[in-house]
Scaffold this motif. Structure first.
Motif, PDB file in Angstrom:
ATOM      1  N   ALA A 252       9.782  -0.463  14.864  1.00 44.70           N
ATOM      2  CA  ALA A 252      10.313   0.902  14.835  1.00 44.70           C
ATOM      3  C   ALA A 252       9.154   1.890  14.753  1.00 44.70           C
ATOM      4  O   ALA A 252       8.943   2.570  13.746  1.00 44.70           O
ATOM      5  CB  ALA A 252      11.248   1.069  13.641  1.00 44.70           C
ATOM      6  N   MET A 253       8.362   1.953  15.824  1.00 46.57           N
ATOM      7  CA  MET A 253       7.209   2.857  15.881  1.00 46.57           C
ATOM      8  C   MET A 253       6.804   3.012  17.341  1.00 46.57           C
ATOM      9  O   MET A 253       7.333   2.331  18.215  1.00 46.57           O
ATOM     10  CB  MET A 253       6.039   2.289  15.065  1.00 46.57           C
ATOM     11  CG  MET A 253       5.517   0.950  15.580  1.00 46.57           C
ATOM     12  SD  MET A 253       4.104   0.315  14.627  1.00 46.57           S
ATOM     13  CE  MET A 253       4.928  -0.309  13.163  1.00 46.57           C
ATOM     14  N   ASP A 254       5.870   3.911  17.585  1.00 43.87           N
ATOM     15  CA  ASP A 254       5.346   4.065  18.943  1.00 43.87           C
ATOM     16  C   ASP A 254       4.606   2.795  19.341  1.00 43.87           C
ATOM     17  O   ASP A 254       3.830   2.249  18.551  1.00 43.87           O
ATOM     18  CB  ASP A 254       4.374   5.252  19.016  1.00 43.87           C
ATOM     19  CG  ASP A 254       5.090   6.588  18.896  1.00 43.87           C
ATOM     20  OD1 ASP A 254       6.279   6.645  19.252  1.00 43.87           O
ATOM     21  OD2 ASP A 254       4.459   7.558  18.434  1.00 43.87           O
ATOM     22  N   VAL A 255       4.829   2.320  20.564  1.00 44.42           N
ATOM     23  CA  VAL A 255       4.152   1.124  21.072  1.00 44.42           C
ATOM     24  C   VAL A 255       3.359   1.508  22.318  1.00 44.42           C
ATOM     25  O   VAL A 255       3.895   2.155  23.226  1.00 44.42           O
ATOM     26  CB  VAL A 255       5.168   0.004  21.425  1.00 44.42           C
ATOM     27  CG1 VAL A 255       4.439  -1.221  21.973  1.00 44.42           C
ATOM     28  CG2 VAL A 255       5.991  -0.379  20.194  1.00 44.42           C
ATOM     29  N   HIS A 256       2.083   1.134  22.341  1.00 48.95           N
ATOM     30  CA  HIS A 256       1.223   1.478  23.472  1.00 48.95           C
ATOM     31  C   HIS A 256       0.493   0.232  23.972  1.00 48.95           C
ATOM     32  O   HIS A 256       0.150  -0.647  23.187  1.00 48.95           O
ATOM     33  CB  HIS A 256       0.157   2.515  23.075  1.00 48.95           C
ATOM     34  CG  HIS A 256       0.706   3.716  22.381  1.00 48.95           C
ATOM     35  ND1 HIS A 256       1.364   4.719  23.049  1.00 48.95           N
ATOM     36  CD2 HIS A 256       0.694   4.085  21.073  1.00 48.95           C
ATOM     37  CE1 HIS A 256       1.731   5.650  22.189  1.00 48.95           C
ATOM     38  NE2 HIS A 256       1.343   5.286  20.981  1.00 48.95           N
ATOM     39  N   ILE A 257       0.241   0.199  25.261  1.00 46.51           N
ATOM     40  CA  ILE A 257      -0.644  -0.810  25.843  1.00 46.51           C
ATOM     41  C   ILE A 257      -2.065  -0.245  25.793  1.00 46.51           C
ATOM     42  O   ILE A 257      -2.298   0.909  26.161  1.00 46.51           O
ATOM     43  CB  ILE A 257      -0.250  -1.129  27.296  1.00 46.51           C
ATOM     44  CG1 ILE A 257       1.186  -1.657  27.370  1.00 46.51           C
ATOM     45  CG2 ILE A 257      -1.230  -2.119  27.917  1.00 46.51           C
ATOM     46  CD1 ILE A 257       1.395  -3.004  26.719  1.00 46.51           C
ATOM     47  N   ALA A 258      -3.024  -1.045  25.336  1.00 45.75           N
ATOM     48  CA  ALA A 258      -4.409  -0.590  25.232  1.00 45.75           C
ATOM     49  C   ALA A 258      -4.942  -0.137  26.592  1.00 45.75           C
ATOM     50  O   ALA A 258      -4.662  -0.758  27.619  1.00 45.75           O
ATOM     51  CB  ALA A 258      -5.279  -1.726  24.687  1.00 45.75           C
TER      52      ALA A 258
ATOM     53  N   HIS B 154       0.809  -1.230   0.000  1.00 49.51           N
ATOM     54  CA  HIS B 154       0.000   0.000   0.000  1.00 49.51           C
ATOM     55  C   HIS B 154       0.834   1.268   0.000  1.00 49.51           C
ATOM     56  O   HIS B 154       0.273   2.370  -0.060  1.00 49.51           O
ATOM     57  CB  HIS B 154      -0.926  -0.002   1.221  1.00 49.51           C
ATOM     58  CG  HIS B 154      -1.931  -1.109   1.202  1.00 49.51           C
ATOM     59  ND1 HIS B 154      -3.169  -0.991   0.622  1.00 49.51           N
ATOM     60  CD2 HIS B 154      -1.874  -2.375   1.666  1.00 49.51           C
ATOM     61  CE1 HIS B 154      -3.843  -2.125   0.755  1.00 49.51           C
ATOM     62  NE2 HIS B 154      -3.066  -2.978   1.381  1.00 49.51           N
ATOM     63  N   GLN B 155       2.155   1.105   0.084  1.00 46.71           N
ATOM     64  CA  GLN B 155       3.048   2.268   0.109  1.00 46.71           C
ATOM     65  C   GLN B 155       2.646   3.256   1.214  1.00 46.71           C
ATOM     66  O   GLN B 155       2.561   4.470   1.003  1.00 46.71           O
ATOM     67  CB  GLN B 155       3.050   2.973  -1.254  1.00 46.71           C
ATOM     68  CG  GLN B 155       3.663   2.142  -2.374  1.00 46.71           C
ATOM     69  CD  GLN B 155       5.143   1.806  -2.108  1.00 46.71           C
ATOM     70  OE1 GLN B 155       5.965   2.705  -2.012  1.00 46.71           O
ATOM     71  NE2 GLN B 155       5.462   0.526  -1.988  1.00 46.71           N
ATOM     72  N   LYS B 156       2.342   2.701   2.385  1.00 48.97           N
ATOM     73  CA  LYS B 156       1.957   3.520   3.535  1.00 48.97           C
ATOM     74  C   LYS B 156       2.750   3.073   4.754  1.00 48.97           C
ATOM     75  O   LYS B 156       3.102   1.900   4.862  1.00 48.97           O
ATOM     76  CB  LYS B 156       0.461   3.364   3.832  1.00 48.97           C
ATOM     77  CG  LYS B 156      -0.438   3.975   2.779  1.00 48.97           C
ATOM     78  CD  LYS B 156      -1.896   3.731   3.124  1.00 48.97           C
ATOM     79  CE  LYS B 156      -2.790   4.336   2.057  1.00 48.97           C
ATOM     80  NZ  LYS B 156      -4.213   4.036   2.305  1.00 48.97           N
ATOM     81  N   LYS B 157       2.976   4.018   5.656  1.00 52.09           N
ATOM     82  CA  LYS B 157       3.718   3.717   6.880  1.00 52.09           C
ATOM     83  C   LYS B 157       2.738   3.612   8.044  1.00 52.09           C
ATOM     84  O   LYS B 157       1.921   4.503   8.260  1.00 52.09           O
ATOM     85  CB  LYS B 157       4.728   4.838   7.144  1.00 52.09           C
ATOM     86  CG  LYS B 157       5.857   4.440   8.063  1.00 52.09           C
ATOM     87  CD  LYS B 157       6.872   3.564   7.335  1.00 52.09           C
ATOM     88  CE  LYS B 157       7.991   3.143   8.287  1.00 52.09           C
ATOM     89  NZ  LYS B 157       8.746   1.990   7.772  1.00 52.09           N
ATOM     90  N   VAL B 158       2.808   2.500   8.763  1.00 55.76           N
ATOM     91  CA  VAL B 158       2.005   2.338   9.979  1.00 55.76           C
ATOM     92  C   VAL B 158       2.704   3.095  11.104  1.00 55.76           C
ATOM     93  O   VAL B 158       3.909   2.947  11.314  1.00 55.76           O
ATOM     94  CB  VAL B 158       1.830   0.844  10.332  1.00 55.76           C
ATOM     95  CG1 VAL B 158       1.141   0.680  11.669  1.00 55.76           C
ATOM     96  CG2 VAL B 158       1.035   0.134   9.227  1.00 55.76           C
ATOM     97  N   VAL B 159       1.941   3.922  11.834  1.00 62.24           N
ATOM     98  CA  VAL B 159       2.578   4.876  12.752  1.00 62.24           C
ATOM     99  C   VAL B 159       2.689   4.382  14.188  1.00 62.24           C
ATOM    100  O   VAL B 159       3.521   4.869  14.958  1.00 62.24           O
ATOM    101  CB  VAL B 159       1.824   6.232  12.742  1.00 62.24           C
ATOM    102  CG1 VAL B 159       1.896   6.867  11.370  1.00 62.24           C
ATOM    103  CG2 VAL B 159       0.370   6.067  13.196  1.00 62.24           C
ATOM    104  N   SER B 160       1.825   3.439  14.598  1.00 62.61           N
ATOM    105  CA  SER B 160       1.893   3.002  15.993  1.00 62.61           C
ATOM    106  C   SER B 160       1.353   1.590  16.160  1.00 62.61           C
ATOM    107  O   SER B 160       0.631   1.075  15.286  1.00 62.61           O
ATOM    108  CB  SER B 160       1.121   3.965  16.905  1.00 62.61           C
ATOM    109  OG  SER B 160      -0.260   3.955  16.586  1.00 62.61           O
TER     110      SER B 160
END
Length: 362
Positions: free
Chosen positions: A318-324, A290-296
């Motif tokens: 290599a992105m922001d990682v969060h706990i729900a 899709h030529q898109k970057k997943v941000v988190s």
């Protein structure tokens, strides 16, 4: 083993609703009521299903409807649930989600016919064995631009036997369910707030991990990894020569932050590294196609409560990682916030179901 909390007495200021998440290893319930624009948390609870199958907490099960109904009645009673007005989850494993591109038709009836005919190509079982639904993805077009010849459609199919099982559970537990929802849609509602950029959601269940890329609130990619929390527990139990129940408790209590001698950290890394590597492959395929970057990345599900899993995940992505934090969308006493944050990932589906149920009330 049950994990319960009754936060408030019953209220007369707004109608109470519940979200019921029927997982493979446990049941979760969340009761909310609306006060103005606020969703107030009244009570929540969790009940392990392993003991109902002659096993231990944390083990995945495949129970008949009457046993699930019995355990759900137990949970509703112990959690002091005061309403029967419910929304119920559908397991991702018993459903099919696929995003397809189809010819555009201006006539709605003709478009519906095209979608239903084309859907047969993507469903690996006879159409008579599933309930089919679809959602046409809205397209933002510049003013004066011609409509494209193709549309994107999210196809959703659920096995009839799963719906039949859930209906029997609802009847047996004396609930009034107005909808059944595939668990990912409940999770999106409770934990995904990014309105524009693609987000990766890793839902680590007992028997499997679900990988989703969510864009504009829509599932753009779904992938199933046949490993989950119970594999971590079993690995600890085997390497340490202990019972599954004790290993489950140690995993939840210590995670990646265990003290020396608790268990070999490699036993827990072994499973999570496999899950993360496969999730990374699915992510790379999506970004490339899709030529898109997943941000988190959002970590949710029972595995998401593993201590310091967030830090371990950061070594892979290599992105922001969060706990729900689904309870962040509800109001609860301040002293409860640390507990609710720590258990939040396990309750993402139940909270999302209850939020939808409140929306139904208007």
């Amino acid at each position: 083993m049950s994990f319960l909390s009754n936060l408030f007495g019953s209220s007369k200021s707004g109608k109470s609703v519940i979200g019921v998440d029927i997982g493979s290893s446990s049941l979760k319930v969340v009761q909310l009521r609306r006060e103005g624009a606020t969703a107030v948390l009244e009570t929540y609870g969790e009940l392990a299903l392993g003991p109902y199958a002659g096993g231990e907490a944390g083990q995945a099960t495949n129970l008949p409807a009457d046993t699930i109904a019995e355990s759900l009645r137990d949970l509703l009673r112990e959690a002091n649930v005061t309403t029967r007005d419910a929304g119920i989850s559908i397991p991702f494993s018993r459903s099919l989600l696929t995003l397809v591109e189809l010819p555009r038709r201006d006539d709605p009836d003709e478009q519906k016919t095209v979608i239903e005919l084309e859907a047969r190509k993507y469903i690996p079982v006879p159409v008579s064995e599933v309930q089919l639904d679809y959602f046409i993805i809205p397209q933002a077009l510049p003013e004066g631009a011609e409509k494209p010849q193709k549309i994107q459609v999210l196809l959703v199919a659920v096995h009839n036997d799963e719906l039949s099982l859930l209906e029997n559970v609802v009847r047996g537990s004396e609930l009034a369910a107005t909808f059944y929802e595939i668990e990912i849609f409940s999770t999106i509602r409770s934990v995904v707030d990014e309105p524009v950029n693609p987000v990766l959601v890793l839902d680590i269940g007992a028997s499997a991990t679900k990988v989703y890329v969510v864009e504009h609130g829509v599932v753009a990619l779904s992938h199933n990894i046949p490993q989950g929390g119970q594999d971590v527990t079993r690995t600890i139990a085997t390497s340490q020569g202990m019972s599954v129940g004790k290993a489950e408790n140690l995993k939840k209590e210590h995670g990646f932050a265990q003290e020396a001698g608790t268990y070999d950290l490699r036993s827990i890394e072994l499973v999570f590294s496999r899950i993360f590597e496969e999730a990374k492959r699915a992510l790379n395929q999506y970004e490339s196609a899709h030529q898109k970057k997943v941000v988190s990345l959002i970590l949710t599900g029972g595995g998401g409560v593993t201590r310091e899993l967030e830090q371990y995940a950061k070594t892979f992505f290599a992105m922001d990682v969060h706990i729900a934090n689904p309870f962040g969308k509800t109001q609860a006493p301040a002293f409860m916030q640390p507990v609710l944050e720590s258990i939040g990932p396990e309750f993402a589906v139940a909270v999302g179901l209850a939020l939808r149920k409140l929306e139904e009330l208007g």
